[in-house]
Design an enzyme around this catalytic site. Structure first.
Site, PDB file in Angstrom:
ATOM      1  N   ASP A  13       0.825  -1.220   0.000  1.00  0.00           N
ATOM      2  CA  ASP A  13       0.000   0.000   0.000  1.00  0.00           C
ATOM      3  C   ASP A  13       0.856   1.266   0.000  1.00  0.00           C
ATOM      4  OD1 ASP A  13      -2.444  -1.573   0.306  1.00  0.00           O
ATOM      5  OD2 ASP A  13      -1.821  -1.855   2.379  1.00  0.00           O
ATOM      6  N   LYS A  16       2.421   2.089  -5.192  1.00  0.00           N
ATOM      7  CA  LYS A  16       3.102   1.588  -6.393  1.00  0.00           C
ATOM      8  C   LYS A  16       2.341   1.949  -7.660  1.00  0.00           C
ATOM      9  CE  LYS A  16       3.183  -2.620  -4.673  1.00  0.00           C
ATOM     10  NZ  LYS A  16       2.800  -2.335  -3.284  1.00  0.00           N
ATOM     11  N   GLY A  40      -4.617  -3.894  -3.948  1.00  0.00           N
ATOM     12  CA  GLY A  40      -5.189  -2.939  -4.887  1.00  0.00           C
ATOM     13  C   GLY A  40      -4.302  -1.730  -5.077  1.00  0.00           C
ATOM     14  N   HIS A  41      -4.423  -1.114  -6.230  1.00  0.00           N
ATOM     15  CA  HIS A  41      -3.772   0.153  -6.529  1.00  0.00           C
ATOM     16  C   HIS A  41      -4.860   1.188  -6.764  1.00  0.00           C
ATOM     17  CE1 HIS A  41      -0.072  -1.971  -6.861  1.00  0.00           C
ATOM     18  NE2 HIS A  41      -0.313  -2.500  -8.040  1.00  0.00           N
ATOM     19  N   THR A  42      -4.688   2.364  -6.202  1.00  0.00           N
ATOM     20  CA  THR A  42      -5.576   3.478  -6.507  1.00  0.00           C
ATOM     21  C   THR A  42      -4.804   4.489  -7.334  1.00  0.00           C
ATOM     22  OG1 THR A  42      -6.851   3.204  -4.472  1.00  0.00           O
ATOM     23  CG2 THR A  42      -6.995   5.333  -5.576  1.00  0.00           C
ATOM     24  N   ARG A 142       1.982 -28.903  -7.662  1.00  0.00           N
ATOM     25  CA  ARG A 142       1.845 -29.415  -9.033  1.00  0.00           C
ATOM     26  C   ARG A 142       0.457 -29.993  -9.316  1.00  0.00           C
ATOM     27  NH1 ARG A 142       7.279 -32.672  -8.153  1.00  0.00           N
ATOM     28  NH2 ARG A 142       6.217 -32.724  -6.144  1.00  0.00           N
ATOM     29  N   GLN A 223       1.957  -6.434  -3.602  1.00  0.00           N
ATOM     30  CA  GLN A 223       2.367  -6.502  -2.199  1.00  0.00           C
ATOM     31  C   GLN A 223       3.710  -5.789  -2.000  1.00  0.00           C
ATOM     32  OE1 GLN A 223       1.220  -9.702  -3.658  1.00  0.00           O
ATOM     33  NE2 GLN A 223      -0.758  -8.855  -3.142  1.00  0.00           N
ATOM     34  N   GLY A 301     -11.171  -2.683   2.165  1.00  0.00           N
ATOM     35  CA  GLY A 301     -11.747  -1.608   2.961  1.00  0.00           C
ATOM     36  C   GLY A 301     -11.308  -1.642   4.413  1.00  0.00           C
ATOM     37  N   VAL A 413       3.306  14.322  -3.263  1.00  0.00           N
ATOM     38  CA  VAL A 413       2.775  15.348  -2.355  1.00  0.00           C
ATOM     39  C   VAL A 413       1.255  15.447  -2.470  1.00  0.00           C
ATOM     40  CG1 VAL A 413       4.894  16.693  -2.230  1.00  0.00           C
ATOM     41  CG2 VAL A 413       3.276  17.117  -4.103  1.00  0.00           C
TER      42      VAL A 413
END
Length: 428
Positions: A13, A16, A40-42, A142, A223, A301, A413
């Site tokens: 978090d 990235k 997740g990415h925001t 496997r 991650q 969340g 920023v």
């Protein structure tokens, strides 16, 4: 400099997606090489906010070719939900390519993830319940199902039967759940075949050919280092290789093709789930930092655990990954603090320890040794040049740079795509 790896250097978090998006306009390819939809990415573009869980963040940049590599585990339902959501907002998703060797998350993986986590009780890892761990376990054992298996119904059925022969015993006899029918799984997976067929490719070949042409390829890790299966705070980790080394194995390119390793780090520290966290805050301080930084999981969340910047962790991750540049995000979150503590070392059994302890028990009981730095009150969200930051903010960044073992090249920023200060070019 065609091969650039982006990895988190804390517990995830870190932002990235923002760094990938920043590079996205200057690259032809963005590759997700590990994990699944458990993170997740925001990405904020203008007034629009996009939450991505499985897709590479580069899919939002026009002209970029997004790739899901062989090291990813794919929930097909989530994949098409995300694609449809982006299509409805006018985002072109037609360039997406998926490795034929990527493994598939099935209904029984999700079920096992949830019941096994509940079964652990107080020893819970803190998984998202998305089936990622069980899918990776099947891969190592496997007995996993790969994207390519969807195109041969006979092979697919054999693999599902083999998996459920074992898993139904666990579900019915140990967890008191109903058995899962083979037909139920096979029919669900086959329902995606025609939609996914045009996306499937030998992505290892595609990416190596792109690198041969001198095109810029960004490898986007899911991650972060402290959640890596080998180098993280085991067992409170993810199930894949989240370090820079995973970019090679998870995408099918040689490690000599990786030219720059960009580590993403927050100006403070957060963590989701269980496990050690030396600088963790509680009470009003934690509440303030969490609200200022909007520290709630994109995927779940869940409220994130928050704490001060941990310099030994950053040094450790820099060494493990071979980080060449750091991107520091969320400096603006600290605005308004009179003093900003930073962890410079730990106290373990009454002794000072300057690096991350090799013993997990020692790390669990480590107490942070804090050094305070003056804060600032000025709004920095509009600053685009390092020299225009308040002097105390500049001093804070330079102090962290010295402690962390590599240069801080970009500073975030604000949440917007344009809200960055570039000190050193990540591509040049």
């Amino acid at each position: 400099m065609p091969g650039i790896v982006i990895v988190g250097v804390q517990w995830g978090d870190e932002g990235k997606g923002k760094a990938t998006d920043l590079l996205g306009e200057r690259t032809e390819w963005v590759v997700k090489f590990n994990g699944g939809n458990n993170a997740g990415h925001t990405v904020v573009i203008g007034d629009e906010k996009y939450a991505l869980h499985l897709l590479p963040s580069g899919i939002l940049s026009p002209g970029v070719n997004p790739v899901i590599g062989n090291g990813v585990v794919v929930d097909l339902g989530v994949l098409f939900e995300e694609l449809e959501a982006l299509d409805s907002r006018g985002i072109d998703t037609s360039r997406l390519r998926i490795s034929s060797s990527a493994h598939v998350i099935t209904h029984y993986h999700r079920t096992l993830d949830k019941v096994q986590e509940r079964f652990l009780g107080k020893r819970q890892i803190g998984t998202t319940g998305r089936g990622i761990g069980p899918a990776y376990a099947d891969k190592i054992n496997r007995m996993g199902i790969r994207i390519q298996d969807l195109f041969d119904e006979s092979i697919l059925r054999q693999k599902v039967e083999g998996a459920l022969d074992q898993k139904n015993h666990l579900l019915t006899k140990l967890f008191n759940r109903r058995a899962i029918e083979v037909d139920e799984i096979v029919e669900d997976l086959l329902s995606y075949v025609e939609r996914i067929r045009p996306m499937v490719a030998d992505t290892s070949l595609v990416l190596n050919e792109a690198l041969d042409r001198g095109e810029v390829v960004v490898f986007e890790g899911g991650q972060a280092t402290m959640l890596d299966i080998d180098h993280g705070t085991y067992p409170f980790v993810t199930s894949s290789t989240a370090t820079a080394a995973g970019a090679a194995s998870g995408s099918g390119v040689g490690p000599n093709r990786l030219d720059r390793i960009v580590g993403i780090v927050k100006a403070y520290t957060t963590r989701v789930g269980a496990g050690p966290f030396p600088t963790e805050l509680e009470g009003e301080e934690a509440d303030w930092l969490r609200e200022q930084g909007h520290e709630y999981g994109v995927t779940t969340g869940r409220a994130r655990r928050v704490g001060w910047y941990d310099a030994p962790i950053t040094r450790y991750a820099t060494r493990i990954n071979g980080v060449t540049d750091l991107v520091m995000t969320k400096l603006d979150t600290l605005t308004g603090l009179e003093r900003i503590p930073v962890c410079v070392a730990y106290e373990v059994n009454g002794e000072r320890v300057d690096e991350v302890p090799i013993n997990q028990s020692d790390f669990h009981h480590a107490k942070p040794i804090l050094e305070e730095h003056p804060g600032w009150t000025e709004d920095i969200t509009g600053v685009r040049d390092f020299a225009d930051l308040p002097q105390t903010a500049q001093d804070y960044v330079l102090a962290l740079e010295e402690m962390s073992g590599t240069r801080i090249s970009v500073i975030g920023v604000g949440p917007g795509r344009e809200q960055v200060i570039v000190r050193h070019d990540l591509v040049d």
